[in-house]
Scaffold this motif. Structure first.
Motif, PDB file in Angstrom:
ATOM      1  N   ASP A  92       0.848  -1.196   0.000  1.00  0.00           N
ATOM      2  CA  ASP A  92       0.000   0.000   0.000  1.00  0.00           C
ATOM      3  C   ASP A  92       0.884   1.246   0.000  1.00  0.00           C
ATOM      4  O   ASP A  92       1.746   1.397   0.874  1.00  0.00           O
ATOM      5  N   GLN A 150      -7.191   3.099   9.416  1.00  0.00           N
ATOM      6  CA  GLN A 150      -8.619   2.821   9.585  1.00  0.00           C
ATOM      7  C   GLN A 150      -8.972   1.450   9.020  1.00  0.00           C
ATOM      8  O   GLN A 150      -9.799   0.729   9.577  1.00  0.00           O
ATOM      9  N   GLU A 151      -8.322   1.074   7.918  1.00  0.00           N
ATOM     10  CA  GLU A 151      -8.551  -0.244   7.333  1.00  0.00           C
ATOM     11  C   GLU A 151      -7.872  -1.339   8.139  1.00  0.00           C
ATOM     12  O   GLU A 151      -8.457  -2.401   8.394  1.00  0.00           O
ATOM     13  N   ARG A 154      -9.581  -2.196  11.539  1.00  0.00           N
ATOM     14  CA  ARG A 154     -11.033  -2.407  11.500  1.00  0.00           C
ATOM     15  C   ARG A 154     -11.447  -3.633  12.309  1.00  0.00           C
ATOM     16  O   ARG A 154     -12.561  -3.730  12.809  1.00  0.00           O
TER      17      ARG A 154
END
Length: 237
Positions: A92, A150-151, A154
């Protein structure tokens, strides 16, 4: 309870080139590569193997997230193969290293000689808020990390993140709700060494540091311990 292990990549060719430039007083690093393409050194590969041995013994991540930069990618792939961690590594770009803009490939001497106004502005604004032209501040990096975290957070799946020293520090800053002074003090007192491991645990909504920039696994493997900064001139200016 959730657990995140933050591992910095092993020693890279860029780390070595930066150290040589600072030691020799050169203005520019002898490195003809994009930052994203900088490979590991032989020492870095050995450190990645040590990280893999530690993962096999002490951690069992259910998933792996990684910066797409080559030095982080190679570290993750070597370590996961060594630990026999199956599954796809998720790369990412939000986990990439801080971008230095016009200061890229310059030593501390090079910044003072070629961009004295930026050296002065960095001193005035401080390490956390200073953004070089075309680059990012620590605050900018924290902003993009908030999005990816945030991902990642989760759910409570144990997660390994392989990235860069400033990313490790700023993930701690974001998740643990630290102040500017707290994270800069921690990063100054406990350098995030190559292939070091930082462990964060969550109980309820609260994250805490279980271990920061630990290198015992490298020492036990007899691999060299290195603490190169990826942004050396900000520690000097």
């Amino acid at each position: 309870m959730g657990t995140i292990w933050l591992a910095r990549h092993g020693e890279s060719a860029g780390n070595v080139a930066s150290a040589v430039a600072e030691r020799e007083g050169d203005e520019v690093l002898a490195l003809d590569l994009r930052d994203a393409d900088t490979p590991l050194t032989d020492v870095g590969r050995t450190q990645a193997e040590a990280l893999g041995d530690w993962l096999a013994e002490s951690a069992h991540p259910a998933r792996v997230w990684c910066s797409p930069y080559r030095r982080a990618r190679d570290t993750a792939e070597i370590a996961c193969a060594r630990a026999r961690i199956e599954g796809r590594i998720r790369f990412d770009e939000r986990l990439r290293d801080r971008e230095l803009g016009v200061l890229d490939l310059l030593s501390s001497r090079g910044v003072l000689a070629r961009h004295p106004e930026e050296a002065a502005r960095r001193v005035r604004l401080g390490k956390f808020w200073y953004r070089p032209p075309g680059g990012e501040s620590w605050a900018d990096v924290a902003l993009r990390l908030r999005s990816v975290l945030q991902e990642i957070t989760r759910d409570d799946e144990p997660t390994l993140i392989v990235a860069h020293d400033v990313v490790v520090s700023l993930v701690v800053y974001v998740l643990c709700g630290m102040s500017e002074n707290e994270i800069l003090t921690l990063a100054r007192e406990r350098r995030v060494g190559n292939a070091s491991v930082t462990t964060l645990v969550r109980e309820g909504d609260r994250w805490s540091i279980e271990g920061f920039a630990e290198t015992d696994h490298i020492r036990q493997s007899e691999a060299p311990i290195t603490t190169h900064s990826e942004d050396p001139h900000t520690d000097v200016l």
